[in-house]
Scaffold this active site. Structure first.
Site: not given
Length: 463
Positions: A44, A48, A292, A314
């Protein structure tokens, strides 16, 4: 008493752990067992945020972790780190797992009732000479970020080359500039930021140049050069050589679907898994996928696309967890919204670029409008450029790109809502948006572009 259903998750980041957490909230521990296999050291986390860690804006990596393995375990999720899933037996409803830290890399099978594939994406890494040399780094995981920081802090790095000028590339260029490096960005395309049309990408290039970042376009990397010690010493293209003590690869990502492909699961054009609206893998009632590694429906073009973003991951995880936990949820699709920055330049887009609209057979008008972030007379007003695509005849909004300073990036959300609602540019121009001189001109910059586009549509249709 009936045995608990077993939910197995492959991948411990956004989609996988969102699915596990939501299923845990809805499913009773005695009725639902959840095991999550993660081959890395973290769960988690925000990949980014790695450029901001590299640039010294956040301490990381702990600052980039939303929920630790310990926290997940305390909530009744059996997280197993350094556990790599090496095979999926669809018919037998089991996965093969290798314990990476165990001697000999022992493997064993684990059964499942529901399987969640959240294997993410893999960075594109061309098979070039020298590509695996020390000092060449990707930035996909927190382990990648840690290795990059070790190079930056353990050696003298005066010159850096970033290969690729997408979101990660320009963000890493900024981060390395903040650390005092002389940065060269090599991009094989016409302009940086292929997620923008070239005319808007040119604005990004001009801004990067103003920051001292040298951007070389049309540059196809041929080799990573190494010194006598085997470490990187530069990058060679057909046009020349660029010295560097550090090379960062920002060439984008592809869906990590090797396991799915070997298991015979359905993949789309980009290699991403295909799912239904509930995020079930098509044709399989108990196999789910998100993040992704999947393709998603583009609500503007009507086609599936691979758009790797944490926001989607998410949400998709929440949908999966809700459905496995006994509820009901769907993921309707996306419009392709993304925002980034290089120093104080904000870059945003949503919807289709010109080439994307053409590729699906849409005919459209384009307009570009110049405006300001606030009322022109108010202190701090900064220029902003908005490009808008509108479908011919109907005037349906197809896409928006924005480049500007403070206050530019998040304005793209207006367009994202309009695209999701299928609004026309005339309707966007009529929206009742908030106004006060410190926040916006009387006509918001997005509406300035919408008015201009609506006028072009009216003129072309004779209305």
């Amino acid at each position: 008493m009936a045995a608990a259903r077993r939910m197995v998750v492959i991948g411990g980041d956004a989609a996988g752990m969102s699915a596990a957490s939501q299923a845990r909230r809805l499913g009773k521990p005695g009725e639902l067992e959840i095991i999550a296999f993660e081959r890395g050291h973290f769960t988690s986390y925000s990949a980014c945020g790695i450029p901001y860690w590299a640039g010294g804006l956040v301490d990381g990596p702990d600052d980039l972790v939303a929920r630790t393995p310990k926290a997940h375990r305390a909530r009744g999720i059996d997280v197993r780190l350094r556990s790599e899933v090496t095979g999926i037996d669809v018919a037998g409803q089991r996965v093969r797992v290798r314990e990476l830290d165990a001697s000999g890399g022992a493997e064993r099978w684990h059964g499942f009732d529901d399987l969640v594939i959240a294997t993410g994406a893999r960075p594109r890494r061309p098979g070039l000479p020298g590509i695996d040399a020390p000092g060449v780094h990707g930035v996909q995981t927190l382990d990648d970020g840690r290795a990059l920081l070790e190079t930056l802090e353990g050696r003298t790095v005066e010159r850096a080359v970033v290969v690729g000028a997408g979101y990660i590339g320009v963000e890493m260029a900024e981060a390395l500039t903040r650390r005092g490096c002389r940065v060269t960005v090599l991009e094989r395309g016409e302009q940086p930021m292929a997620t923008l049309d070239p005319d808007m990408g040119r604005l990004v290039r001009d801004a990067m140049s103003g920051l001292g970042i040298d951007t070389v376009t049309g540059a196809e990397v041929a080799e990573v050069l190494t010194g006598e010690d085997g470490r990187v010493r530069g990058v060679a293209t057909k046009g020349g050589e660029y010295p560097a003590e550090l090379v960062v690869l920002g060439l984008g990502v592809a869906p990590e679907t090797r396991l799915a492909r070997e298991a015979g699961l359905p993949l789309g054009e980009s290699g991403g898994l295909l799912t239904d609206l509930a995020m079930r893998v098509r044709g399989h009632g108990n196999i789910w996928a998100g993040g992704d590694c999947v393709e998603v429906l583009d609500l503007v073009s009507g086609r599936t696309r691979h758009i790797p973003l944490g926001t989607h991951a998410n949400k998709q995880g929440q949908v999966i967890g809700t459905n496995i936990g006994g509820g009901y949820a769907t993921f309707p699709g996306v419009v392709g919204t993304a925002v980034s920055k290089v120093c104080d330049l904000e870059i945003a887009r949503t919807g289709l670029l010109e080439a994307q609209a053409e590729s699906v057979g849409l005919r459209f008008h384009t307009v570009t409008a110049e405006s300001t972030s606030r009322a022109g007379y108010y202190p701090g007003a900064r220029p902003m450029t908005v490009k808008m695509l509108a479908e011919r005849r109907t005037g349906r909004l197809l896409g928006v790109q924005i480049v500007g300073r403070e206050g530019a990036g998040k304005r793209v959300d207006i367009a994202a809502v309009a695209l999701t609602a299928g609004m026309t540019v005339e309707q966007v121009a009529s929206l009742d948006l908030g106004y006060a001189p410190p926040f916006s001109p009387v006509w918001d910059p997005v509406q300035v572009a919408a008015r201009k586009a609506a006028a072009v549509v009216r003129e072309a249709t004779g209305r």
